[in-house]
Motif scaffolding. Structure first.
Motif, PDB file in Angstrom:
ATOM      1  N   GLN A   1       0.829  -1.205   0.000  1.00 32.87           N
ATOM      2  CA  GLN A   1       0.000   0.000   0.000  1.00 32.87           C
ATOM      3  C   GLN A   1       0.864   1.256   0.000  1.00 32.87           C
ATOM      4  OE1 GLN A   1      -3.144   0.003   2.963  1.00 32.87           O
ATOM      5  NE2 GLN A   1      -3.423  -2.214   2.769  1.00 32.87           N
ATOM      6  N   ASP A   2       1.922   1.240   0.811  1.00 31.73           N
ATOM      7  CA  ASP A   2       2.804   2.409   0.875  1.00 31.73           C
ATOM      8  C   ASP A   2       3.501   2.666  -0.451  1.00 31.73           C
ATOM      9  OD1 ASP A   2       2.130   2.890   3.489  1.00 31.73           O
ATOM     10  OD2 ASP A   2       3.890   1.898   4.341  1.00 31.73           O
ATOM     11  N   ALA A   3       3.757   1.595  -1.215  1.00 30.04           N
ATOM     12  CA  ALA A   3       4.452   1.753  -2.495  1.00 30.04           C
ATOM     13  C   ALA A   3       3.632   2.571  -3.489  1.00 30.04           C
ATOM     14  CB  ALA A   3       4.768   0.383  -3.091  1.00 30.04           C
ATOM     15  N   LEU A   4       2.335   2.673  -3.288  1.00 29.05           N
ATOM     16  CA  LEU A   4       1.474   3.429  -4.197  1.00 29.05           C
ATOM     17  C   LEU A   4       1.465   4.920  -3.887  1.00 29.05           C
ATOM     18  CD1 LEU A   4      -1.586   1.000  -4.102  1.00 29.05           C
ATOM     19  CD2 LEU A   4      -0.061   1.322  -6.056  1.00 29.05           C
ATOM     20  N   LEU A   5       1.762   5.289  -2.657  1.00 26.53           N
ATOM     21  CA  LEU A   5       1.529   6.655  -2.194  1.00 26.53           C
ATOM     22  C   LEU A   5       2.234   7.727  -3.023  1.00 26.53           C
ATOM     23  CD1 LEU A   5       1.641   6.090   1.678  1.00 26.53           C
ATOM     24  CD2 LEU A   5      -0.354   6.339   0.200  1.00 26.53           C
ATOM     25  N   PRO A   6       3.565   7.645  -3.235  1.00 27.76           N
ATOM     26  CA  PRO A   6       4.218   8.754  -3.953  1.00 27.76           C
ATOM     27  C   PRO A   6       3.716   8.926  -5.376  1.00 27.76           C
ATOM     28  CG  PRO A   6       5.716   6.892  -3.662  1.00 27.76           C
ATOM     29  CD  PRO A   6       4.527   6.618  -2.825  1.00 27.76           C
ATOM     30  N   HIS A   7       3.268   7.862  -5.989  1.00 27.38           N
ATOM     31  CA  HIS A   7       2.819   7.944  -7.379  1.00 27.38           C
ATOM     32  C   HIS A   7       1.407   8.506  -7.481  1.00 27.38           C
ATOM     33  CE1 HIS A   7       6.429   5.675  -7.808  1.00 27.38           C
ATOM     34  NE2 HIS A   7       5.943   4.672  -7.092  1.00 27.38           N
ATOM     35  N   LEU A   8       0.618   8.313  -6.431  1.00 23.63           N
ATOM     36  CA  LEU A   8      -0.675   8.986  -6.381  1.00 23.63           C
ATOM     37  C   LEU A   8      -0.479  10.479  -6.154  1.00 23.63           C
ATOM     38  CD1 LEU A   8      -2.804   6.511  -4.209  1.00 23.63           C
ATOM     39  CD2 LEU A   8      -2.749   6.723  -6.691  1.00 23.63           C
ATOM     40  N   GLU A   9       0.464  10.817  -5.287  1.00 21.02           N
ATOM     41  CA  GLU A   9       0.755  12.221  -5.006  1.00 21.02           C
ATOM     42  C   GLU A   9       1.242  12.936  -6.258  1.00 21.02           C
ATOM     43  OE1 GLU A   9       0.380  14.129  -2.486  1.00 21.02           O
ATOM     44  OE2 GLU A   9      -0.110  12.775  -0.841  1.00 21.02           O
ATOM     45  N   ALA A  10       2.094  12.263  -7.046  1.00 23.65           N
ATOM     46  CA  ALA A  10       2.687  12.889  -8.232  1.00 23.65           C
ATOM     47  C   ALA A  10       1.745  12.892  -9.423  1.00 23.65           C
ATOM     48  CB  ALA A  10       3.985  12.161  -8.595  1.00 23.65           C
ATOM     49  N   GLY A  11       0.633  12.168  -9.323  1.00 21.20           N
ATOM     50  CA  GLY A  11      -0.285  12.092 -10.442  1.00 21.20           C
ATOM     51  C   GLY A  11       0.176  11.164 -11.538  1.00 21.20           C
ATOM     52  N   THR A  12       1.121  10.286 -11.218  1.00 21.94           N
ATOM     53  CA  THR A  12       1.623   9.343 -12.221  1.00 21.94           C
ATOM     54  C   THR A  12       0.543   8.367 -12.641  1.00 21.94           C
ATOM     55  OG1 THR A  12       3.829   9.509 -11.245  1.00 21.94           O
ATOM     56  CG2 THR A  12       3.416   7.632 -12.696  1.00 21.94           C
ATOM     57  N   LEU A  13      -0.309   8.028 -11.696  1.00 17.86           N
ATOM     58  CA  LEU A  13      -1.395   7.107 -12.012  1.00 17.86           C
ATOM     59  C   LEU A  13      -2.641   7.480 -11.233  1.00 17.86           C
ATOM     60  CD1 LEU A  13      -1.478   5.060  -9.350  1.00 17.86           C
ATOM     61  CD2 LEU A  13       0.495   4.082 -10.495  1.00 17.86           C
ATOM     62  N   THR A  14      -3.781   7.077 -11.772  1.00 18.31           N
ATOM     63  CA  THR A  14      -5.063   7.199 -11.095  1.00 18.31           C
ATOM     64  C   THR A  14      -5.450   5.815 -10.590  1.00 18.31           C
ATOM     65  OG1 THR A  14      -5.768   9.037 -12.494  1.00 18.31           O
ATOM     66  CG2 THR A  14      -7.491   7.795 -11.355  1.00 18.31           C
ATOM     67  N   LEU A  15      -5.746   5.728  -9.318  1.00 17.42           N
ATOM     68  CA  LEU A  15      -6.044   4.427  -8.711  1.00 17.42           C
ATOM     69  C   LEU A  15      -7.539   4.254  -8.535  1.00 17.42           C
ATOM     70  CD1 LEU A  15      -5.240   1.807  -7.219  1.00 17.42           C
ATOM     71  CD2 LEU A  15      -5.071   3.172  -5.124  1.00 17.42           C
ATOM     72  N   ILE A  16      -8.024   3.106  -8.954  1.00 18.34           N
ATOM     73  CA  ILE A  16      -9.385   2.676  -8.630  1.00 18.34           C
ATOM     74  C   ILE A  16      -9.250   1.375  -7.838  1.00 18.34           C
ATOM     75  CG2 ILE A  16     -11.647   2.000  -9.479  1.00 18.34           C
ATOM     76  CD1 ILE A  16     -11.049   3.500 -12.044  1.00 18.34           C
ATOM     77  N   GLY A  17      -9.619   1.423  -6.596  1.00 20.95           N
ATOM     78  CA  GLY A  17      -9.543   0.239  -5.756  1.00 20.95           C
ATOM     79  C   GLY A  17     -10.925  -0.337  -5.512  1.00 20.95           C
ATOM     80  N   ALA A  18     -10.977  -1.615  -5.239  1.00 24.60           N
ATOM     81  CA  ALA A  18     -12.241  -2.279  -4.906  1.00 24.60           C
ATOM     82  C   ALA A  18     -11.992  -3.217  -3.743  1.00 24.60           C
ATOM     83  CB  ALA A  18     -12.786  -3.051  -6.106  1.00 24.60           C
ATOM     84  N   THR A  19     -12.925  -3.237  -2.811  1.00 26.96           N
ATOM     85  CA  THR A  19     -12.770  -4.103  -1.649  1.00 26.96           C
ATOM     86  C   THR A  19     -14.134  -4.523  -1.114  1.00 26.96           C
ATOM     87  OG1 THR A  19     -11.857  -4.272   0.600  1.00 26.96           O
ATOM     88  CG2 THR A  19     -12.661  -2.118  -0.086  1.00 26.96           C
ATOM     89  N   THR A  20     -14.181  -5.723  -0.584  1.00 29.28           N
ATOM     90  CA  THR A  20     -15.378  -6.197   0.106  1.00 29.28           C
ATOM     91  C   THR A  20     -15.268  -5.978   1.607  1.00 29.28           C
ATOM     92  OG1 THR A  20     -14.417  -8.416   0.227  1.00 29.28           O
ATOM     93  CG2 THR A  20     -15.869  -7.945  -1.644  1.00 29.28           C
ATOM     94  N   GLU A  21     -14.102  -5.523   2.068  1.00 27.70           N
ATOM     95  CA  GLU A  21     -13.857  -5.358   3.498  1.00 27.70           C
ATOM     96  C   GLU A  21     -13.883  -3.887   3.879  1.00 27.70           C
ATOM     97  OE1 GLU A  21     -13.669  -7.899   5.511  1.00 27.70           O
ATOM     98  OE2 GLU A  21     -13.770  -9.353   3.881  1.00 27.70           O
ATOM     99  N   ASN A  22     -14.182  -3.621   5.144  1.00 28.93           N
ATOM    100  CA  ASN A  22     -14.241  -2.249   5.635  1.00 28.93           C
ATOM    101  C   ASN A  22     -12.873  -1.597   5.500  1.00 28.93           C
ATOM    102  OD1 ASN A  22     -14.373   0.111   7.222  1.00 28.93           O
ATOM    103  ND2 ASN A  22     -15.976  -0.769   8.482  1.00 28.93           N
TER     104      ASN A  22
END
Length: 451
Positions: free
Chosen positions: A118-139
């Protein structure tokens, strides 16, 4: 034709919606004018997370959003893809960004990513390198770390209604391009209702069940012959599982919470339903029994002292009998507790006493309450002044039983319901004796041996 259909992908995959108007349910998110729909149509959703039960459209919405965002759609598996794969995707996304193209990364069951992933995604979301769409069945409050969750807009998907699922099934039966429309299939209304109800809000499950029933129906001897999907055929084709329940996940806590609240709300019908849901879902009955005992002490207390006895007896009965016979004891206790008068005065009194003990951890025991087993302790005044209640006819002599700094504190005050009304009368009687004694009581004999 039948053989061709069987060779294709599952019915649920073939019928996956490609536009927002085709998505079943989720009108609270996708109706015209709703924020999510407008963001999708603008192509400006940002990074988002879909949270909801299986078969409610999380993956479908991710695909539709990707088309509206007009970017490269990359799907990751939280089960099989690790940090190395994330780095590959990020490197590719960076190259696309430099070239002016967008990358949308969809991660299904994102809660299965560990903290490092999860932490590996953080800087790239901040920089706008990628747009993340996540899906989960858990809270996500429990399963995603706060840093990642703070960068996502969370949208909650609801289980599909019976009406929504019925519409999905009718469309599947009629669709000649991707569904069953070329097979001459008719679905009895009772079978349709069974499929929609037993699917438990899950469109994928409903369509898979219909697919299984059609396969069991077999090919038609004559192309013009209409074949019917009946209730009996559906039951033969599908082994229905129990209602959705996760003994270690959010459903576990939601259902036990609903059970407690129905008991507290004096609703035996609701209490029985949630009890049955947990039992049918495979919950440990002894866990339910323990929580029932807890309820008797926390929410009924002395309003009905028999409640605790019945709750403990139900636990012992289940321990003795096991399932299914012992389940009746749990049901009996649930009904009794739901119908019993309610009081949390014992709970409140205990909480207040514990709070006082924390704030006065070193309060000295008054000398007259101390034990005096030795001559030295008696010489030091231990036990001096204590008066033995049974030396007077009423067996009551007013004395202070709290430390000096807590003198006069009231922790327990009875409520107005059930047996606590009798307790209130008893306390009033003791108070009257206190008044009589204060106005002039006869001397009493102190039992030096009493401690």
């Amino acid at each position: 034709m039948f053989a061709d259909i069987g060779a294709h992908m599952p019915l649920a995959a073939r019928l996956r919606p490609t536009t927002l108007d085709d998505v079943a349910g989720q009108r609270h998110l996708l109706a015209r004018g709703r924020a999510l729909r407008e963001a999708i149509e603008r192509g400006d959703t940002g990074s988002i997370l879909f949270w909801g039960p299986p078969g409610t459209g999380k993956t479908t919405l991710a695909g539709i959003i990707a088309r509206h965002l007009n970017g490269e759609f990359v799907r990751l598996s939280a089960v099989t893809d690790g940090v190395a794969r994330i780095r590959e995707v990020v490197a590719e996304a960076e190259r696309r960004r430099v070239a002016g193209h967008r990358t949308i990364v969809f991660i299904d069951e994102i809660h299965r990513f560990n903290r490092g992933q999860q932490d590996a995604l953080l800087p790239h979301l901040e920089a706008g390198t990628l747009t993340l769409i996540g899906a989960t069945t858990e809270n996500p409050s429990f399963e995603l770390n706060g840093a990642l969750l703070s960068r996502l807009r969370v949208f909650v998907l609801e289980p599909l209604s019976v009406e929504d699922l019925t519409a999905v099934l009718r469309r599947a039966a009629a669709d000649k391009d991707h569904g069953l429309g070329t097979l001459g299939i008719a679905i009895d209304d009772e079978a349709l209702e069974l499929l929609a109800v037993e699917a438990d809000g899950d469109a994928r499950r409903a369509l898979s069940a219909l697919d299984a029933a059609v396969v069991l129906l077999g090919p038609s001897a004559a192309p013009s012959t209409q074949r019917r999907v009946t209730v009996a055929l559906v039951r033969d084709a599908v082994q229905w599982r129990a209602a959705q329940y996760d003994k270690s996940g959010e459903q576990h806590y939601n259902l036990i919470s609903a059970y407690h609240k129905a008991l507290r709300g004096s609703d035996p019908q609701g209490a029985l339903y949630w009890l049955a849901r947990m039992i049918e879902g495979g919950e440990d009955p002894m866990y339910i029994a323990r929580r029932t005992v807890r309820f008797a002490t926390e929410d009924i207390g002395l309003a009905d002292p028999q409640a605790l006895t019945i709750a403990i007896a139900a636990r012992e009965a289940f321990h003795l009998l096991g399932a299914p016979e012992g389940e009746l004891a749990l049901a009996e206790a649930a009904i009794y507790l739901a119908c019993a008068p309610k009081s949390n005065r014992v709970y409140a009194a205990w909480s207040a006493a514990c709070e006082a003990a924390r704030h006065s951890p070193a309060a000295a025991v008054p000398l007259h309450l101390r034990n005096a087993p030795t001559a030295l302790m008696k010489d030091l005044g231990y036990g001096a002044g204590y008066q033995y209640a049974h030396t007077v006819p009423d067996a009551y002599i007013p004395q202070d039983y709290l430390p000096d700094e807590l003198r006069g504190r009231i922790f327990y005050a009875p409520g107005p319901f059930g047996f606590e009304r009798d307790i209130e009368k008893r306390l009033e009687w003791w108070a009257s004796r206190r008044t009589v004694t204060a106005q002039g009581a006869a001397p009493v004999r102190r039992e030096e041996s009493e401690t």
